[in-house]
Motif scaffolding. Structure first.
Motif, PDB file in Angstrom:
ATOM      1  N   MET A   1       0.843  -1.203   0.000  1.00  0.00           N
ATOM      2  CA  MET A   1       0.000   0.000   0.000  1.00  0.00           C
ATOM      3  C   MET A   1       0.873   1.246   0.000  1.00  0.00           C
ATOM      4  O   MET A   1       1.969   1.244   0.540  1.00  0.00           O
ATOM      5  N   ARG A   2       0.342   2.296  -0.579  1.00  0.00           N
ATOM      6  CA  ARG A   2       0.971   3.614  -0.448  1.00  0.00           C
ATOM      7  C   ARG A   2       0.255   4.324   0.699  1.00  0.00           C
ATOM      8  O   ARG A   2      -0.964   4.517   0.639  1.00  0.00           O
ATOM      9  N   ILE A   3       1.017   4.671   1.740  1.00  0.00           N
ATOM     10  CA  ILE A   3       0.423   5.271   2.938  1.00  0.00           C
ATOM     11  C   ILE A   3       0.967   6.672   3.132  1.00  0.00           C
ATOM     12  O   ILE A   3       2.185   6.884   3.076  1.00  0.00           O
ATOM     13  N   LEU A   4       0.067   7.612   3.387  1.00  0.00           N
ATOM     14  CA  LEU A   4       0.469   8.967   3.765  1.00  0.00           C
ATOM     15  C   LEU A   4       0.130   9.161   5.243  1.00  0.00           C
ATOM     16  O   LEU A   4      -1.037   9.019   5.639  1.00  0.00           O
ATOM     17  N   VAL A   5       1.162   9.429   6.051  1.00  0.00           N
ATOM     18  CA  VAL A   5       0.948   9.678   7.480  1.00  0.00           C
ATOM     19  C   VAL A   5       1.016  11.191   7.705  1.00  0.00           C
ATOM     20  O   VAL A   5       2.089  11.791   7.642  1.00  0.00           O
ATOM     21  N   VAL A   6      -0.129  11.785   7.945  1.00  0.00           N
ATOM     22  CA  VAL A   6      -0.184  13.218   8.213  1.00  0.00           C
ATOM     23  C   VAL A   6       0.157  13.404   9.694  1.00  0.00           C
ATOM     24  O   VAL A   6      -0.474  12.790  10.559  1.00  0.00           O
ATOM     25  N   GLY A   7       1.168  14.223   9.967  1.00  0.00           N
ATOM     26  CA  GLY A   7       1.670  14.307  11.345  1.00  0.00           C
ATOM     27  C   GLY A   7       2.644  13.175  11.641  1.00  0.00           C
ATOM     28  O   GLY A   7       2.754  12.714  12.781  1.00  0.00           O
ATOM     29  N   GLY A   8       3.373  12.746  10.612  1.00  0.00           N
ATOM     30  CA  GLY A   8       4.316  11.631  10.778  1.00  0.00           C
ATOM     31  C   GLY A   8       5.496  11.969  11.676  1.00  0.00           C
ATOM     32  O   GLY A   8       6.194  11.089  12.164  1.00  0.00           O
TER      33      GLY A   8
END
Ligand SMILES: NC(=O)c1ccc[n+]([C@@H]2O[C@H](COP(=O)([O-])OP(=O)(O)OC[C@H]3O[C@@H](n4cnc5c(N)ncnc54)[C@H](OP(=O)(O)O)[C@@H]3O)[C@@H](O)[C@H]2O)c1
Length: 269
Positions: A1-8
């Motif tokens: 999966m391509r995951i975007l963590v906002v606040g990573g």
């Protein structure tokens, strides 16, 4: 999966980034002030208050999954409006939004997923507003309410205990009770929920209800600190009017998870 963590770059976001990268996912992550380790994710600066920037970030990173772990406790435009910006920009993608037990007053003490938020302070109100926005924009999103996030050192709660044990002034409430969760359990549960067909509110907190003072004692014992320096006190002693006893009932969510949500008495020991 391509995951975007906002606040990573945050405490929880950083653990989600680590676990997602270790799981072989392609990870992009955002920060406001400081990026995280470059080997784990593609880092992008993002201010959630800027709706256009949020839209561009999600379009350019093209994630399958967006996890929003960003907030600023005293900033409604980040916590509430920012969450709405993410939900709107993530339309058509899988969204996991991290919320908080702060949406509850504590009047009922124990809260299941169906409970209606009744916030009594601005942070809780901002988190409740964020939930409403996310649900309205994307009914298939997961909204994961959690409680005090603790780790193996490094969380604000652990840092506070170290500073009090070192002689800093302050008390730990004996009548403010929460269900602390280990950051690793929480991150794993969020990634599981991201990869599931679950939607709506989920309670993802630890199995033990403990006071802030008891949590402090557990941390002090684990870290070899002088627990007698942790002064117990009651909310009324300092005029604290926020939520006192708030316990998230996680039984329903736990049934759908492989990750076991350990209690503080187990994971801090
Ligand atoms: N910590 C707890 O005990 C607790 C309890 C219940 C619920 N929660 C929820 O858990 C989530 C994560 O908490 P946490 O403790 O991991 O938070 P944290 O360590 O304070 O991290 C917050 C993140 O949000 C980013 N951020 C702040 N303002 C922003 C803005 N205007 N635009 C974009 N990003 C911004 C920060 O970026 P920089 O660091 O780069 O500035 C950081 O990445 C939040 O949703 C919180 O409500 C936390």
């Amino acid at each position: 999966m391509r995951i975007l963590v906002v606040g990573g770059s945050g405490f929880l976001g950083g653990e989600i980034v680590r676990q997602a990268a270790a799981g072989g996912h392609v990870v992009a992550a955002t920060y406001l002030s400081n990026p995280g380790p470059p080997d784990l994710a593609g880092w992008r600066p993002l201010d959630l208050r800027d709706r256009t920037a949020v839209t561009e970030t999600i379009r350019e990173t093209a994630p399958d999954v967006v996890v929003n772990a960003a907030y600023r406790q005293s900033d409604w435009p980040t916590t509430a409006d920012g969450a709405a910006h993410v939900a709107a920009a993530a339309t058509g993608r899988r969204l996991v939004h991290v919320s908080s037990d702060a949406v509850f007053s504590g009047a009922a003490v124990t809260y299941a997923e169906e409970a209606i938020p009744d916030p009594v302070y601005p942070y809780g109100a901002a988190k409740a507003a964020a939930e409403t926005a996310v649900r309205a924009v994307d009914p298939t999103a997961v909204i994961a309410r959690t409680s005090l996030i603790v780790g193996d050192g490094g969380s604000p709660h652990e840092r506070l205990v170290h500073s009090l044990a070192g002689g800093a002034p302050g008390i730990l409430f004996t009548d403010a009770v929460r269900c602390p969760v280990h950051v690793r359990d929480l991150a794993a549960a969020l990634l599981e929920l991201a990869d599931s067909d679950r939607s709506g509110i989920h309670h993802v907190a630890g199995a033990d209800a403990v006071s802030r003072h008891e949590l402090g004692i557990l941390i002090a014992r684990r870290d070899g600190l002088d627990e007698t320096r942790l002064t117990p006190g009651r909310c009324a002693d300092v005029g604290f009017t926020g939520p006192r006893d708030v316990r998230l009932d996680c039984a329903q969510t736990q049934r759908h998870l492989k990750t076991r949500l350990r209690g503080a008495r187990e994971f801090v020991a």
